[in-house]
Scaffold this motif. Structure first.
Motif, PDB file in Angstrom:
ATOM      1  N   UNK A 198      54.571  65.148  45.732  1.00 34.55           N
ATOM      2  CA  UNK A 198      55.171  64.020  45.013  1.00 34.55           C
ATOM      3  C   UNK A 198      54.161  62.897  44.808  1.00 34.55           C
ATOM      4  N   UNK A 199      53.431  62.604  45.876  1.00 34.02           N
ATOM      5  CA  UNK A 199      52.461  61.503  45.814  1.00 34.02           C
ATOM      6  C   UNK A 199      51.367  61.805  44.786  1.00 34.02           C
ATOM      7  N   UNK A 200      50.897  63.040  44.778  1.00 35.29           N
ATOM      8  CA  UNK A 200      49.853  63.426  43.822  1.00 35.29           C
ATOM      9  C   UNK A 200      50.354  63.276  42.389  1.00 35.29           C
ATOM     10  N   UNK A 201      51.543  63.798  42.114  1.00 36.41           N
ATOM     11  CA  UNK A 201      52.074  63.742  40.761  1.00 36.41           C
ATOM     12  C   UNK A 201      52.327  62.296  40.327  1.00 36.41           C
ATOM     13  N   UNK A 202      52.789  61.464  41.265  1.00 34.42           N
ATOM     14  CA  UNK A 202      53.052  60.066  40.924  1.00 34.42           C
ATOM     15  C   UNK A 202      51.766  59.326  40.580  1.00 34.42           C
ATOM     16  N   UNK A 203      50.745  59.492  41.414  1.00 35.21           N
ATOM     17  CA  UNK A 203      49.501  58.737  41.216  1.00 35.21           C
ATOM     18  C   UNK A 203      48.691  59.253  40.035  1.00 35.21           C
ATOM     19  N   UNK A 204      48.956  60.486  39.587  1.00 37.30           N
ATOM     20  CA  UNK A 204      48.219  61.042  38.455  1.00 37.30           C
ATOM     21  C   UNK A 204      49.050  61.068  37.170  1.00 37.30           C
ATOM     22  N   UNK A 205      50.154  60.337  37.151  1.00 34.04           N
ATOM     23  CA  UNK A 205      51.000  60.300  35.957  1.00 34.04           C
ATOM     24  C   UNK A 205      50.283  59.595  34.808  1.00 34.04           C
ATOM     25  N   UNK A 206      50.511  60.093  33.597  1.00 29.04           N
ATOM     26  CA  UNK A 206      49.917  59.527  32.390  1.00 29.04           C
ATOM     27  C   UNK A 206      51.044  59.127  31.448  1.00 29.04           C
ATOM     28  N   UNK A 207      51.035  57.876  31.007  1.00 24.16           N
ATOM     29  CA  UNK A 207      52.067  57.404  30.088  1.00 24.16           C
ATOM     30  C   UNK A 207      52.093  58.266  28.837  1.00 24.16           C
ATOM     31  N   UNK A 208      53.301  58.670  28.436  1.00 25.68           N
ATOM     32  CA  UNK A 208      53.449  59.521  27.270  1.00 25.68           C
ATOM     33  C   UNK A 208      53.376  60.994  27.561  1.00 25.68           C
ATOM     34  N   UNK A 209      52.908  61.341  28.770  1.00 29.32           N
ATOM     35  CA  UNK A 209      52.815  62.747  29.186  1.00 29.32           C
ATOM     36  C   UNK A 209      53.700  63.004  30.395  1.00 29.32           C
ATOM     37  N   UNK A 210      53.693  62.077  31.359  1.00 33.12           N
ATOM     38  CA  UNK A 210      54.451  62.222  32.598  1.00 33.12           C
ATOM     39  C   UNK A 210      55.461  61.090  32.752  1.00 33.12           C
TER      40      UNK A 210
END
Length: 330
Positions: A198-210
Motif C-alpha cells: 500500500x505504501x509503495x503504491x501510494x508514494x508512487x502514484x501519478x496524477x491522471x494515472x493512479x
C-alpha cells in the motif's frame, strides 16, 4: 567475464537456492558430487554449499570437467551477459523453444496456451455472471465450440457444470463505466505483506494515472490494453487470512480481460512464491531480521514498459525531497 567478476560465493549460492533467473547466463552452478553444472534457476534440489562451485561461463564449467544438466539445459544459454538476440516476443519464444524450455514442462506451447485459456475461462465462469459465449471470447478462444471442447478436456465437465451453484458474491459484473466491468478474485500464495505494498503504491502514484484511496484501502490505476485503456481498482485491506486480492476491472472490450489480468498480476507481483523467497533471503544473517519483520514482501512490477523507463529516468533527475527555505534576499 573474468572469474574475478563473479559475485562472491555466498551471493551465488543464495541466487541458486532461490532459483533466481536473473543470474542465468551470468553464473553457472557446478556440483562436485554429481559432476553436473546447472543454471541458478534449475528446478532440481540444490546441494549443500560446500559441494558447489561457481563459474562465469558454461565453457569454464566444461573445462573443469562438469557436464550440462539435462533438465535445465545450461549449455543452451548465452555464454555471457553481452550475448544478444531479437527483443520481440516472437524472437524470445523461438529462442526458449530452441533452448528446451518446452522440454522442461513436458508439453508443447499449444497445450500450454490451451491450459492458460482454460484457467482464465474457469475464473470467469465461477466468479462472474457473464454469458458463457462471452466468457469464451473474453478468455481468448476463437470459437464457442473450441471453448466447450477445451473446457471439457481440461476439467472433465462442460462449462455449465462449472458454473452451477455459484453465488457470485465477489464476482458479479458491474454496469458502471464506459465499458464492461468485472470483479474478480486474483489468487496468490500467502503471506502477502499488504502494508508495504500500500505504501509503495501510494508514494508512487501519478496524477491522471493512479488514485489511492486510504479510507477504502483501494488503489486505482490505468492499465494499457489492446482495445483501449482499462481501469483497475484493487482492494488492499489488511487480512492475513485472505489468499486473494479483489480486483474490479473496467474494460474497453471484454476481450481485453486476459491481458489486463496478466498485467495486474505482474504489477502486484501476485505470482511470487513468498515462502521460497523468504527461505532463501532468510539464510543471509543481515537480511534474516528484515524477512522476519515483513514476511511475504512483494516487488511491485510494471504494467507498461515505456512508462517504467520514463519514470526511472525522471526519478534520477528530479528530487522529491522538499527543499529548505531560501535565505531572505537570495
Amino acid at each position: 567475464m573474468a572469474l574475478a567478476e563473479l559475485p562472491d560465493p555466498d551471493a551465488c549460492y543464495r541466487a541458486a537456492a532461490g532459483r533466481d533467473p536473473r543470474y542465468d547466463g551470468r553464473v553457472f552452478l557446478a556440483v562436485i558430487t554429481t559432476g553436473i553444472y546447472c543454471r541458478p534457476s534449475c528446478p532440481s534440489p540444490k546441494p549443500q554449499q560446500r559441494n558447489c562451485r561457481f563459474y562465469p561461463t558454461a565453457a569454464a564449467a566444461v573445462a573443469a570437467g562438469f557436464r550440462a544438466c539435462k533438465r535445465c539445459r545450461p549449455d543452451a544459454l548465452p555464454g555471457s551477459r553481452q550475448w544478444n538476440t531479437r527483443g520481440d516476443l516472437a524472437g524470445r519464444a523461438t529462442r526458449l523453444i530452441r533452448e528446451g524450455a518446452v522440454d522442461e514442462v513436458g508439453v508443447g506451447p499449444q497445450q500450454l496456451n490451451r491450459t492458460r485459456l482454460a484457467q482464465t475461462a474457469r475464473m470467469l465462469i465461477e466468479q462472474t455472471r457473464l454469458p458463457l459465449a462471452e466468457v469464451a471470447f473474453a478468455a481468448g478462444f476463437a470459437s464457442v465450440r473450441q471453448f466447450n471442447d477445451v473446457i471439457h478436456e481440461e476439467f472433465a465437465a462442460p462449462p455449465s457444470a462449472l458454473r452451477r451453484g455459484r453465488s457470485y458474491r465477489d464476482g458479479a459484473p458491474d454496469e458502471v463505466g464506459a465499458g464492461p466491468a468485472v470483479v474478480l478474485r486474483l489468487r496468490h500464495r500467502t503471506p502477502l505483506a499488504m502494508a508495504p505494498l500500500r505504501r509503495f503504491l501510494r508514494t508512487h502514484s501519478i496524477a491522471g494515472v493512479d488514485r489511492h484511496d486510504p479510507a477504502a484501502a483501494e488503489h486505482t490505476r490505468v492499465v494499457p490494453a489492446p482495445h483501449g485503456p482499462a481501469v483497475v481498482t484493487v482492494g488492499l485491506a489488511d487480512d492475513a487470512a485472505d489468499d486473494h486480492v479483489v480486483a474490479r476491472l473496467r474494460l474497453a472490450d471484454i476481450a481485453d480481460l486476459g491481458s489486463v489480468v496478466a498485467r495486474t498480476r505482474r504489477w502486484l507481483d501476485l505470482d511470487a512464491d513468498p515462502a521460497a523467497i523468504d527461505e532463501a533471503l532468510g539464510c543471509d544473517p543481515e537480511l534474516a531480521p528484515l524477512v522476519t519483520q515483513r514476511p511475504g514482501l512483494r516487488v511491485p512490477g510494471a504494467v507498461d514498459g515505456v512508462e517504467t523507463a520514463l519514470l526511472a529516468v525522471l526519478g534520477q533527475q528530479v528530487s522529491w525531497r522538499p527543499r529548505a527555505p531560501s535565505p531572505v534576499g537570495s
